[in-house]
Design a protein around this motif. Structure first.
Motif, short mmCIF file in Angstrom:
data_model
loop_
_atom_site.label_atom_id
_atom_site.label_comp_id
_atom_site.label_asym_id
_atom_site.label_seq_id
_atom_site.Cartn_x
_atom_site.Cartn_y
_atom_site.Cartn_z
N LEU A 53 0.82 -1.21 0.00
CA LEU A 53 0.00 0.00 0.00
C LEU A 53 0.85 1.26 0.00
CD1 LEU A 53 -2.73 -1.05 2.60
CD2 LEU A 53 -2.80 -1.24 0.10
N ALA A 54 2.10 1.15 0.41
CA ALA A 54 2.99 2.31 0.46
C ALA A 54 3.12 2.94 -0.92
CB ALA A 54 4.37 1.88 0.97
N GLY A 55 2.85 4.24 -0.98
CA GLY A 55 2.97 4.97 -2.23
C GLY A 55 1.81 4.78 -3.19
N TYR A 96 -2.23 8.30 4.77
CA TYR A 96 -1.02 7.77 5.41
C TYR A 96 -0.27 6.83 4.47
CZ TYR A 96 2.06 4.91 8.21
OH TYR A 96 3.17 4.24 8.66
N PHE A 97 -0.96 5.83 3.94
CA PHE A 97 -0.27 4.86 3.08
C PHE A 97 0.26 5.51 1.80
CE2 PHE A 97 -2.73 1.58 5.51
CZ PHE A 97 -1.60 1.00 6.09
N PRO A 102 7.35 3.15 -1.12
CA PRO A 102 7.36 1.70 -1.33
C PRO A 102 8.78 1.16 -1.40
CG PRO A 102 6.80 2.82 -3.37
CD PRO A 102 6.91 3.88 -2.30
N ASP A 103 8.98 -0.01 -0.83
CA ASP A 103 10.27 -0.69 -0.90
C ASP A 103 10.39 -1.41 -2.23
OD1 ASP A 103 10.85 0.06 1.72
OD2 ASP A 103 10.18 -1.85 2.57
N LEU A 143 0.77 0.22 -10.25
CA LEU A 143 1.12 -1.20 -10.31
C LEU A 143 2.58 -1.45 -9.96
CD1 LEU A 143 -0.78 -2.19 -13.59
CD2 LEU A 143 -1.60 -2.24 -11.21
N THR A 144 3.39 -0.41 -9.98
CA THR A 144 4.80 -0.56 -9.65
C THR A 144 4.97 -0.94 -8.17
OG1 THR A 144 5.08 1.76 -9.06
CG2 THR A 144 5.46 1.17 -11.36
#
Length: 192
Positions: A53-55, A96-97, A102-103, A143-144
């Motif tokens: 969910l990050a980014g 927040y997310f 993203p890692d 999607l990345t």
């Protein structure tokens, strides 16, 4: 536009803006503690079956949470988690997310499948909705930085009409894809 009408527009907009609550990233961080077991503390899921969910686009996250809450999208884990979320909760979580980084996900993609997957995304015009680099926009997901397994499952779910909360766009595209196409596309996306 004359001066009076511009003043009126600004006044009306100002009144409207005061009634709309901005999403609160810090409140979202506190609320996200309940999400950490599956999605990670910052939205970087380490389980390939759960999305990163990050980014992700805040609007997309909000709409998916709303769909889980309202039953337009169903999942045995997420549906009960979203059931008691308020609109404010969903906006705060989304903010927040979306604000997290993203890692990079380690995945050893097959170069030939990546090449075929890229060609297929070009053929079916994925970038028309998901934009260049498949980074998404508004209610269209990024999607990345997504797990191969999660992407694969979502494509199959759209194709098999298990997931239908897409206004028909993904269902229409995915029904034209073979199983091989789906694997290749997921391989390609896993490299972005």
């Amino acid at each position: 536009m004359n001066k009076l009408s511009l003043t009126t527009v600004l006044l009306v907009f100002g009144l409207f803006a005061n009634t709309v609550r901005a999403a609160d990233i810090e409140a979202g961080k506190a609320k996200a503690q309940a999400c950490a077991a599956c999605h990670g503390e910052t939205g970087n899921s380490t389980n390939p079956l759960y999305p990163v969910l990050a980014g992700q686009n805040a609007r997309y996250i909000y709409l998916e949470l709303r769909d889980f809450k309202e039953g337009a999208r169903s999942n045995p884990v997420m549906s009960p988690m979203a059931a008691n979320l308020s609109k404010e909760d969903m906006h705060d979580l989304a903010a927040y997310f979306a604000s997290q980084k993203p890692d990079n996900i380690p995945f050893k993609a097959d170069p030939e499948k990546v090449k075929l997957g890229f060609a297929k995304t070009e053929e079916v015009l994925c970038t028309m909705c998901h934009m260049g680099g498949l980074k998404g926009q508004n209610e269209i997901p990024r999607l990345t930085h997504q797990h191969y397994e999660y992407t694969l499952k979502q494509l199959y779910d759209f194709k098999n009409h298990v997931r239908t909360n897409d206004a028909g766009n993904m269902s229409a595209v995915s029904k034209t894809l073979t199983d091989e196409d789906i694997v290749n596309i997921a391989q390609y996306i896993s490299t972005l």
